[in-house]
Design an enzyme around this catalytic site. Structure first.
Site, PDB file in Angstrom:
ATOM      1  N   HIS A  60       0.859  -1.190   0.000  1.00  0.00           N
ATOM      2  CA  HIS A  60       0.000   0.000   0.000  1.00  0.00           C
ATOM      3  C   HIS A  60       0.898   1.244   0.000  1.00  0.00           C
ATOM      4  O   HIS A  60       0.673   2.167  -0.762  1.00  0.00           O
ATOM      5  CB  HIS A  60      -0.938  -0.008   1.212  1.00  0.00           C
ATOM      6  N   GLU A 113       0.902   7.939  -3.713  1.00  0.00           N
ATOM      7  CA  GLU A 113       1.671   7.561  -2.524  1.00  0.00           C
ATOM      8  C   GLU A 113       2.949   8.385  -2.406  1.00  0.00           C
ATOM      9  O   GLU A 113       3.336   8.798  -1.322  1.00  0.00           O
ATOM     10  CB  GLU A 113       1.988   6.060  -2.548  1.00  0.00           C
ATOM     11  N   HIS A 117       3.189  10.748   0.716  1.00  0.00           N
ATOM     12  CA  HIS A 117       4.103  10.243   1.754  1.00  0.00           C
ATOM     13  C   HIS A 117       5.587  10.346   1.366  1.00  0.00           C
ATOM     14  O   HIS A 117       6.400  10.818   2.151  1.00  0.00           O
ATOM     15  CB  HIS A 117       3.789   8.771   2.059  1.00  0.00           C
TER      16      HIS A 117
HETATM   17  P1  5GP Z   1      -2.963   6.749   2.136  1.00  0.00           P
HETATM   18  O1  5GP Z   1      -3.446   7.807   1.181  1.00  0.00           O
HETATM   19  O2  5GP Z   1      -2.909   7.200   3.545  1.00  0.00           O
HETATM   20  O3  5GP Z   1      -1.696   6.138   1.656  1.00  0.00           O
HETATM   21  O4  5GP Z   1      -4.022   5.569   2.097  1.00  0.00           O
HETATM   22  C1  5GP Z   1      -5.389   5.738   2.099  1.00  0.00           C
HETATM   23  C2  5GP Z   1      -5.933   5.679   0.708  1.00  0.00           C
HETATM   24  O5  5GP Z   1      -5.247   4.717  -0.091  1.00  0.00           O
HETATM   25  C3  5GP Z   1      -7.374   5.336   0.706  1.00  0.00           C
HETATM   26  O6  5GP Z   1      -8.080   6.384   0.140  1.00  0.00           O
HETATM   27  C4  5GP Z   1      -7.435   4.093  -0.156  1.00  0.00           C
HETATM   28  O7  5GP Z   1      -8.572   4.112  -0.969  1.00  0.00           O
HETATM   29  C5  5GP Z   1      -6.182   4.164  -0.965  1.00  0.00           C
HETATM   30  N1  5GP Z   1      -5.757   2.861  -1.467  1.00  0.00           N
HETATM   31  C6  5GP Z   1      -5.392   1.760  -0.792  1.00  0.00           C
HETATM   32  N2  5GP Z   1      -5.087   0.781  -1.633  1.00  0.00           N
HETATM   33  C7  5GP Z   1      -5.269   1.277  -2.876  1.00  0.00           C
HETATM   34  C8  5GP Z   1      -5.117   0.741  -4.179  1.00  0.00           C
HETATM   35  O8  5GP Z   1      -4.721  -0.406  -4.380  1.00  0.00           O
HETATM   36  N3  5GP Z   1      -5.411   1.596  -5.198  1.00  0.00           N
HETATM   37  C9  5GP Z   1      -5.815   2.872  -5.010  1.00  0.00           C
HETATM   38  N4  5GP Z   1      -6.072   3.629  -6.068  1.00  0.00           N
HETATM   39  N5  5GP Z   1      -5.959   3.408  -3.818  1.00  0.00           N
HETATM   40  C10 5GP Z   1      -5.688   2.604  -2.760  1.00  0.00           C
END
Ligand code: 5GP
Length: 243
Positions: A60, A113, A117
């Protein structure tokens, strides 16, 4: 006197420069390397591009984090994502380890990402190093295999305790990981068995929750794995379902 003033101005300028650099790149204490179980994404978020989600843990994100608030820093200033820096072999690797399991747009997922981050730890890992390190972390331990060897495999009804799942991972990596769960949408809200004649308590916890993510922690330079501090990622004392 003039010498003293110029030395002081130099010090003030140097401090201002250092302060601006830290504020723009973000300060952090350690990294969280977060791997997700794609079927859980597809259960909790109705849109998933593939009819059958991948049955392996995939990346992720790699999140520079603070002990005082593990959700920070985020959205720092710094270099924006550049697709050309994902050279062909890296792209091939990331398509395996870091696919977009929700909408199938891998590049957009990597871009999100990095921009949210990765840029916050740019002083340690530039964009290319950030993605190379993440892929190397993914290959260093195969969570899916570790759990399978401990007979923890997807099952529609079986559940495990938090420590049932953490133990085999801890044995393999010699470090404590963190689990993150999601509420199971298939479960009615008030699940707890009630004594005869009593109505369900409005805030009674569910009987189980879905395993969603396994987090490894790394020290500041993203090289050495360390124990993760247990922060609430799953509800305490509620069994975990892995589907
Ligand atoms: P962060 O933005 O904190 O890294 O993670 C949260 C977001 O990551 C959430 O909005 C979630 O929908 C997204 N997310 C997690 N896995 C995936 C993925 O495989 N694809 C996409 N497009 N978004 C993801």
């Amino acid at each position: 006197m003039a010498m003293l003033i110029s030395s002081l101005s130099f010090l003030v300028l140097a401090f201002a420069f250092f302060f601006c650099h830290v504020m723009s790149s973000g300060s952090y204490d350690y990294f969280q390397f977060v791997q997700q179980w794609p079927p859980t994404n597809c259960i909790v978020r109705t849109k998933c591009s593939k009819p059958r989600p991948l049955q392996i843990f995939t990346i992720h994100g790699l999140w520079p984090s603070n002990y005082s608030n593990p959700k920070k820093p985020s959205n720092c200033n710094g270099s924006k994502f550049e697709d050309r820096k994902v050279y062909p072999q890296l792209r091939k690797d990331l398509k395996k380890s870091w696919p977009d399991v929700e909408s199938g747009n891998d590049t957009r997922f990597w871009e999100g990402e990095w921009n949210k981050h990765g840029r916050c730890s740019e002083q340690t890992l530039n964009q290319m190093q950030y993605f190379e390190r993440s892929h190397a972390m993914w290959t260093s331990f195969n969570i899916t295999e570790i759990l399978k060897n401990a007979s923890i495999v997807p099952h529609p009804t079986q559940t495990w305790t938090y420590s049932d799942i953490v133990s085999p991972i801890k044995t393999a990596t010699k470090r404590t990981p963190l689990l993150r769960c999601k509420p199971d949408p298939a479960q009615p809200k008030n699940q707890r068995p009630q004594p005869k004649g009593q109505r369900p308590q409005p805030n009674s916890p569910p009987q189980s929750q879905l395993l969603h993510e396994v987090v490894f922690c790394y020290e500041f330079n993203a090289l050495k794995q360390i124990d993760c501090n247990r922060t609430p990622g799953c509800i305490n004392q509620v069994n975990i379902s892995f589907q």
